[in-house]
Write an enzyme that holds these catalytic residues in place. Structure first.
Site, PDB file in Angstrom:
ATOM      1  N   GLU A   1     -24.019 -42.635 -15.676  1.00 10.16           N
ATOM      2  CA  GLU A   1     -23.059 -41.615 -15.255  1.00 10.16           C
ATOM      3  C   GLU A   1     -23.146 -41.352 -13.748  1.00 10.16           C
ATOM      4  O   GLU A   1     -22.126 -41.143 -13.088  1.00 10.16           O
ATOM      5  CB  GLU A   1     -23.284 -40.326 -16.053  1.00 10.16           C
TER       6      GLU A   1
ATOM      7  N   GLU B   1     -21.353 -44.176 -12.157  1.00 11.54           N
ATOM      8  CA  GLU B   1     -19.905 -44.022 -12.337  1.00 11.54           C
ATOM      9  C   GLU B   1     -19.355 -42.931 -11.408  1.00 11.54           C
ATOM     10  O   GLU B   1     -18.300 -43.094 -10.792  1.00 11.54           O
ATOM     11  CB  GLU B   1     -19.645 -43.653 -13.808  1.00 11.54           C
TER      12      GLU B   1
ATOM     13  N   CYS C   1     -20.977 -36.071 -22.896  1.00 15.16           N
ATOM     14  CA  CYS C   1     -22.025 -36.126 -23.928  1.00 15.16           C
ATOM     15  C   CYS C   1     -21.824 -35.106 -25.037  1.00 15.16           C
ATOM     16  O   CYS C   1     -22.533 -35.140 -26.034  1.00 15.16           O
ATOM     17  CB  CYS C   1     -23.409 -36.000 -23.320  1.00 15.16           C
TER      18      CYS C   1
ATOM     19  N   SER D   1     -15.988 -39.294 -18.273  1.00 18.83           N
ATOM     20  CA  SER D   1     -16.886 -40.416 -18.018  1.00 18.83           C
ATOM     21  C   SER D   1     -16.796 -41.350 -19.223  1.00 18.83           C
ATOM     22  O   SER D   1     -16.679 -40.891 -20.358  1.00 18.83           O
ATOM     23  CB  SER D   1     -18.316 -39.885 -17.865  1.00 18.83           C
TER      24      SER D   1
ATOM     25  N   LYS E   1     -22.263 -33.751 -33.838  1.00 22.79           N
ATOM     26  CA  LYS E   1     -22.838 -35.103 -33.814  1.00 22.79           C
ATOM     27  C   LYS E   1     -22.650 -35.786 -35.167  1.00 22.79           C
ATOM     28  O   LYS E   1     -22.646 -37.003 -35.251  1.00 22.79           O
ATOM     29  CB  LYS E   1     -24.323 -35.044 -33.447  1.00 22.79           C
TER      30      LYS E   1
ATOM     31  N   GLU F   1     -19.478 -37.274 -34.557  1.00 29.37           N
ATOM     32  CA  GLU F   1     -19.564 -38.340 -33.548  1.00 29.37           C
ATOM     33  C   GLU F   1     -20.085 -39.642 -34.158  1.00 29.37           C
ATOM     34  O   GLU F   1     -19.547 -40.722 -33.890  1.00 29.37           O
ATOM     35  CB  GLU F   1     -20.479 -37.905 -32.399  1.00 29.37           C
TER      36      GLU F   1
ATOM     37  N   GLU G   1     -15.519 -46.406 -33.094  1.00 29.05           N
ATOM     38  CA  GLU G   1     -15.886 -47.231 -31.937  1.00 29.05           C
ATOM     39  C   GLU G   1     -17.392 -47.193 -31.666  1.00 29.05           C
ATOM     40  O   GLU G   1     -17.899 -47.978 -30.872  1.00 29.05           O
ATOM     41  CB  GLU G   1     -15.082 -46.813 -30.697  1.00 29.05           C
TER      42      GLU G   1
ATOM     43  N   CYS H   1     -26.513 -27.069 -25.638  1.00 33.81           N
ATOM     44  CA  CYS H   1     -26.993 -27.525 -26.956  1.00 33.81           C
ATOM     45  C   CYS H   1     -28.156 -26.690 -27.489  1.00 33.81           C
ATOM     46  O   CYS H   1     -28.385 -26.678 -28.696  1.00 33.81           O
ATOM     47  CB  CYS H   1     -27.433 -28.973 -26.868  1.00 33.81           C
TER      48      CYS H   1
END
Ligand code: SF4
Ligand code: SF4
Ligand code: SF4
Length: 583
Positions: free
Chosen positions: A282, A285, A302, A322, A361, A364, A369, A507
């Site tokens: 990151e 990037e 994230c 990102s 999560k 997720e 993908e 979190c």
């Protein structure tokens, strides 16, 4: 200087300053009254009437809605207040599916707790009719809704609206037919819910609970043909101890490692390693975008709730995200690729489990993908709460465990990896690395304290990267994030990086953490625990983590390489076009 005034609680003089209501004054004095609907981080609803007190000269008042006044004489446990609370409890129980023995919330349900404390042994009102029972909604990947256990306290509706600005849940119908339901009465899995779990975190009963994957994980652990490896997110280590009576913020990582091995996990790694990987990618990037001037501000990616929110509500802004996967979803494909050769385990027998503070999560890990040949990179996600339950079920005395270390190399981490768990942590970790990548100079003071803190949900921090001015914005809650999106759309945004965490404070306060809805100081203690570990670790920048360096030298080559893109970067879904979009 704050003005101190006094009032009297059961004859005892008590000081107050800026407490918003009598209930907070009562709590500050070390006392308590029951409540279902009052949640300090949410607006006051005053619906349940459990917090009633008798105020001399004013009669019965609900303490959550009455502001404190100097000289008030209040009584919290009178014959009248107790009678009112017992009647409220009986009415709620009469209308409630009383399947306590099999309820997910049993032992943690506030209705069960108060019924026990108030000695409710008989209910004078008739049970609700069979035909009034509603079907259970388990359509969400993260949560289960059982409205037969709802007491209409409205906390979930307020959490969704006030934290996420989202209003996925709302009241429908009137009178005895009133229910809380997702938009248009559709199943939760079919509306734009982001799976953050904040509604379940504030629900006092078993009406909204986390969807459990415990049985599936036990089945893998007890399967002799499978090797089950586990990774745990930073925020879990400073909260799991609360389930076993430890103080919030106490870092239990060593005991966690030991408990996971006792449960039967074959290898114990750490999502903090994945967080260090995220930073390598990151930060690179971010610098590439700063150089090209394209797709700025960069959005951190994230938090899966935030990613889903953008996909659902602002697909035109996906190019800002990102392309980095989350730390969990970076580490899992690395484990699937490298554990087989490093540890002699066949890939098809390898199961990866994530222990997360996060209900999103669970969603997720099911994203198509984030899989290879149809097999998910992360096979299962358990929340901190679920791990606590497994530890108890396995009969492990958590507090008596001798701390153990993680397995190498995917358990090694830097302080930058650890602070990911708190709002501001991702940006601080990224800046520590981006600064040194950009300038080739050492960043001596790595503590960027302006980025920290759990109470301020929007912070702008101006940094100087060797003459280049960079503004980083840190927000938590999607309600705050939405304001930043509007600033960008209006052409007024002055920041180049936007860190978003959907849960208030990050979190550490995720929907899968042990519940803390009655004490907002808990999240601050958990954050402190993470920053303490960061300060004590010998390596505090991700790019100095020796195991990360080795991984790049031997496998990934360099940040943003073809190999790194294959394993560590992803696509986002433009759901209106039904396609995944490269950024
Ligand atoms: S999980 Fe989050 S977005 Fe979904 S209903 Fe609950 S609070 Fe709202
Ligand atoms: S679902 Fe839970 S939080 Fe929401 S209104 Fe019902 S009892 Fe309250
Ligand atoms: S802030 Fe953290 S815990 Fe909350 S939804 Fe996002 S990733 Fe999950």
């Amino acid at each position: 200087m704050t003005d101190k005034k006094t009032l009297f609680i059961d004859g005892k003089e008590v000081e107050f300053t800026d407490e918003p209501n009598l209930l907070e004054v009562i709590r500050k004095a070390g006392l308590n009254v029951p409540t279902f609907c009052y949640r300090p981080d949410l607006t006051t609803f005053g619906a349940c009437r459990m917090c009633v007190v008798e105020v001399e000269g004013r009669g019965i008042q609900s303490s959550c809605t009455m502001p404190p006044e100097a000289g008030l004489k209040i009584h919290i446990n009178t014959e009248k207040t107790r009678r009112i609370r017992k009647t409220v409890l009986e009415l709620l129980l009469a209308n409630h599916d009383k399947s306590c023995l099999t309820c997910e919330k049993s032992g943690k349900c506030e209705l069960q707790q108060y019924a026990e404390e108030y000695g409710i042994r008989k209910i004078r009102y008739p049970d609700k009719a069979e035909e009034d029972y509603l079907p259970i909604d388990d359509s969400s990947p993260s949560l289960v809704r059982d409205m037969n256990k709802c007491i209409l306290c409205g906390a979930c509706v307020r959490a969704c609206t006030e934290f996420q600005g989202h209003s996925v849940l709302g009241f429908a119908n009137r009178g005895s037919k009133t229910v809380v339901q997702p938009m248009n009465g559709r199943p939760l899995g079919q509306v734009d819910c982001v799976n953050c779990g904040q509604c379940a975190a504030v629900c006092p009963t078993g009406a909204l609970t986390i969807k459990s994957d415990i049985e599936k994980v036990w089945a893998e652990i007890t399967n002799p043909n499978k090797k089950v490896v586990v990774q745990m997110a930073p925020a879990t280590r400073v909260a799991i101890g609360e389930i076993f009576g430890l103080e919030p913020g106490e870092n239990s990582i060593g005991k966690m490692n030991a408990a996971l091995r006792k449960i039967g996990f074959d290898l114990v790694f750490d999502t903090n390693f994945g967080a260090d990987l995220t930073i390598m990618e990151e930060a690179t990037e971010f610098l590439e975008r700063l150089k090209s001037g394209q797709n700025l501000p960069i959005f951190t990616s994230c938090c899966p709730a935030w990613v889903k929110y953008l996909e659902d509500q602002h697909p035109d802004m996906l190019h800002h995200l990102s392309s980095c996967k989350s730390p969990m979803s970076m580490l899992s494909p690395v484990l699937k690729a490298l554990v087989p050769e490093n540890f002699g385990i066949a890939r098809e027998n390898l199961v990866v489990v994530g222990i997360m503070p996060c209900t999103a999560k669970k969603y997720e890990c099911k994203r198509p993908e984030l899989a290879k040949d149809g097999v998910p990179d992360t096979d299962y996600v358990l929340t901190t709460q679920e791990l606590g339950r497994m530890i108890k079920e396995a009969g492990i005395d958590f507090n008596a465990l001798t701390p153990e270390t993680h397995d190498s190399p995917f358990g090694e981490y830097s302080g930058a990896g650890t602070i990911f768990g708190a709002s501001g942590g991702v940006a601080e970790a990224a800046v520590r690395t981006a600064y040194e990548f950009a300038t080739s100079e050492t960043l001596n003071d790595v503590d960027i304290k302006e980025m920290r803190g759990t109470s301020n949900r929007c912070k702008d921090i101006e940094l100087d990267i060797k003459g280049t001015k960079v503004v980083v914005r840190v927000v938590s809650t999607l309600k705050e994030a939405e304001k930043s999106i509007q600033e960008i759309k209006d052409g007024k945004a002055q920041f180049q990086m936007l860190e978003v965490m959907a849960c208030p404070g990050g979190c550490i306060n995720g929907g899968g953490q042990p519940q803390s809805c009655n004490d907002s100081s808990i999240k601050a203690e958990r954050a402190k625990g993470l920053y303490k570990e960061d300060a004590e670790l010998p390596v505090r920048k991700s790019h100095y983590n020796p195991s990360i360096r080795k991984l790049y030298n031997e496998y990934l080559e360099e940040p943003s390489s073809h190999k790194a893109h294959e394993l560590l970067h992803t696509l986002y879904q433009d759901k209106y076009k039904g396609s995944y979009k490269d950024v």
